[in-house]
Design an enzyme around this catalytic site. Structure first.
Site, PDB file in Angstrom:
ATOM      1  N   GLY A 167       8.586 -49.911 -35.060  1.00  0.00           N
ATOM      2  CA  GLY A 167      10.001 -50.303 -35.143  1.00  0.00           C
ATOM      3  C   GLY A 167      10.933 -49.118 -35.326  1.00  0.00           C
ATOM      4  O   GLY A 167      12.024 -49.254 -35.870  1.00  0.00           O
ATOM      5  N   ALA A 168      10.506 -47.936 -34.871  1.00  0.00           N
ATOM      6  CA  ALA A 168      11.276 -46.727 -35.164  1.00  0.00           C
ATOM      7  C   ALA A 168      11.953 -46.147 -33.926  1.00  0.00           C
ATOM      8  O   ALA A 168      12.393 -45.008 -33.927  1.00  0.00           O
ATOM      9  CB  ALA A 168      10.352 -45.685 -35.808  1.00  0.00           C
ATOM     10  N   GLY A 169      12.000 -46.935 -32.840  1.00  0.00           N
ATOM     11  CA  GLY A 169      12.694 -46.472 -31.642  1.00  0.00           C
ATOM     12  C   GLY A 169      11.804 -45.759 -30.656  1.00  0.00           C
ATOM     13  O   GLY A 169      12.283 -45.175 -29.682  1.00  0.00           O
TER      14      GLY A 169
ATOM     15  N   GLY B 221       9.148 -47.354 -29.101  1.00  0.00           N
ATOM     16  CA  GLY B 221       8.501 -48.302 -28.194  1.00  0.00           C
ATOM     17  C   GLY B 221       7.112 -48.726 -28.634  1.00  0.00           C
ATOM     18  O   GLY B 221       6.245 -49.007 -27.803  1.00  0.00           O
ATOM     19  N   SER B 222       6.878 -48.787 -29.966  1.00  0.00           N
ATOM     20  CA  SER B 222       5.544 -49.146 -30.463  1.00  0.00           C
ATOM     21  C   SER B 222       5.116 -50.524 -29.969  1.00  0.00           C
ATOM     22  O   SER B 222       3.983 -50.711 -29.516  1.00  0.00           O
ATOM     23  CB  SER B 222       5.539 -49.122 -31.990  1.00  0.00           C
ATOM     24  OG  SER B 222       6.569 -49.958 -32.488  1.00  0.00           O
TER      25      SER B 222
ATOM     26  N   PRO C 278       4.996 -44.692 -34.696  1.00  0.00           N
ATOM     27  CA  PRO C 278       5.587 -45.383 -35.846  1.00  0.00           C
ATOM     28  C   PRO C 278       6.207 -46.721 -35.415  1.00  0.00           C
ATOM     29  O   PRO C 278       6.774 -46.823 -34.341  1.00  0.00           O
ATOM     30  CB  PRO C 278       6.681 -44.427 -36.334  1.00  0.00           C
ATOM     31  CG  PRO C 278       6.416 -43.119 -35.691  1.00  0.00           C
ATOM     32  CD  PRO C 278       5.553 -43.348 -34.495  1.00  0.00           C
TER      33      PRO C 278
ATOM     34  N   ASP D 172      11.665 -50.501 -22.240  1.00  0.00           N
ATOM     35  CA  ASP D 172      10.485 -50.044 -22.986  1.00  0.00           C
ATOM     36  C   ASP D 172       9.195 -50.407 -22.260  1.00  0.00           C
ATOM     37  O   ASP D 172       8.299 -49.574 -22.111  1.00  0.00           O
ATOM     38  CB  ASP D 172      10.420 -50.735 -24.356  1.00  0.00           C
ATOM     39  CG  ASP D 172      11.364 -50.125 -25.349  1.00  0.00           C
ATOM     40  OD1 ASP D 172      12.374 -49.554 -24.928  1.00  0.00           O
ATOM     41  OD2 ASP D 172      11.077 -50.236 -26.557  1.00  0.00           O
TER      42      ASP D 172
END
Ligand code: PMV
Length: 337
Positions: free
Chosen positions: A114-116, A118-119, A112, A164
């Site tokens: 921007g959900a934490g 590390g995309s 997902p 990240d």
């Protein structure tokens, strides 16, 4: 064509404090971004990234003028997350000393945005890997991590730690403190991830913590406390047998530290109602511990639970849109057949 993939990650602990030189321990997870790159015979770049935007977004640019996306396109790129692909292309061109290289790039991601998790780091690492291989100039995971860090740093206006990008490049559990990044031993921890369907604005959240730190000495102390907690957590991990199933004592101690970390992050103003509700649902279901992961503000939580209870509870939690178990990913970036 070259196809590379890189894993996402969760923070076992240490996000935000890592920005101020405290240590952090992110762990790569088996949810990957895959980037396919084919060199073109002109200097244009065509990016197709169905998972980075709404509907099968494709953008093509370059080959005239300075070869950069124009300002309006660039704004769209930032919104679509494709700015990261562009930054990866620039790093690959620079690494291979091929400033005019053109590419067809396709991005597919199960992480997902921007959900934490590390995309963006996974897309950048896999993108630089595939593009440099296409140019006959493969890089080591450490070189990729450095290049990917520079790419994220540029896109995020200097608001990025090495955590990240290093974790995505080398895989496994890692320890990051300033410029010092290394892999550490850790058993396969039973991570459960809950996702609220939203995203946090990393730049704003990092800036908010910076303001709090400047205004209040006790906020600076809170950041330092996170560092102390991480150092304690590292010693707990160092005493564990990485090849064995994690013991109940280990899970209980790590879970307690995760709960503590979430409390400190909440005090720093980076949690949200949805993240808190998911954290509490996990704790009430019997998880050893639960915390937000990454910048916060919305997105994902990570809990520790070897039983199915937390997954089931999160599935019935209104704020939770998706829940999945996340295995530790031993491989960082890799070439896919
Ligand atoms: O939300 P993510 O996965 O981009 O993680 C951000 C972590 C921070 O510590 C808040 C910022 C950073 O660059 O380390």
């Amino acid at each position: 064509m070259t196809v590379s993939s890189a894993p996402g990650k969760v923070y076992l602990f240490g996000e935000h404090a890592v920005v101020y030189g405290e240590p952090a321990v992110p762990c790569a997870i088996e949810r990957r971004a895959t980037v396919s790159v084919e060199v073109r015979d002109d200097s244009r770049v065509r990016v197709t990234a169905p998972d980075l935007s709404l509907d099968g977004f494709t953008v093509e640019y370059g080959g005239d003028g300075d070869g950069r996306p124009d300002v309006n396109v660039a704004k769209g790129l930032v919104e679509a997350g494709i700015a990261y692909v562009d930054a990866a292309v620039e790093q690959a061109r620079d690494a291979a000393d091929a400033p005019d290289a053109g590419f067809d790039v396709t991005v597919e991601s199960a992480i997902p945005l921007g959900a934490g998790l590390g995309s963006s780091a996974a897309v950048v690492v896999a993108g630089i890997d595939a593009a440099t291989r296409e140019l006959g100039h493969p890089l080591s995971p450490e070189e990729l991590a450095e290049r990917a860090y520079r790419a994220e740093y540029d896109v995020q206006d200097g608001q990025a730690s090495r955590a990240d990008t290093f974790c995505c490049a080398v895989g496994g559990a890692v320890r990051v403190e300033g410029d010092d990044c290394r892999r550490i031993d850790a058993p396969n921890l039973p991570f459960v991830v809950g996702f609220d369907g939203g995203a946090g604005d990393t730049g704003k959240l990092v800036a908010g913590v910076r303001e709090l730190r400047e205004e209040y000495g006790f906020a600076a102390d809170t950041v330092e406390s996170i560092g102390d907690l991480v150092r304690h957590g590292e010693s707990v991990l160092a005493d564990a047998d990485p090849a064995a199933e994690p013991t109940d004592e280990l899970l209980a101690e790590l879970g307690r530290l995760m709960d503590f970390d979430h409390g400190l992050l909440e005090a720093l103003g980076v949690s949200s109602r949805t993240l808190d509700n998911m954290v509490w649902a996990a704790r009430e279901a019997g998880a050893h511990g639960a915390k937000l992961t990454g910048a916060g503000g919305g997105g994902c939580i990570v809990a520790l639970d070897e039983t199915p209870e937390t997954e089931t509870a999160l599935r019935y939690t209104a704020e939770c849109q998706d829940v999945f178990r996340a295995e530790l990913a031993p491989d960082g970036v890799r070439v896919e057949e």
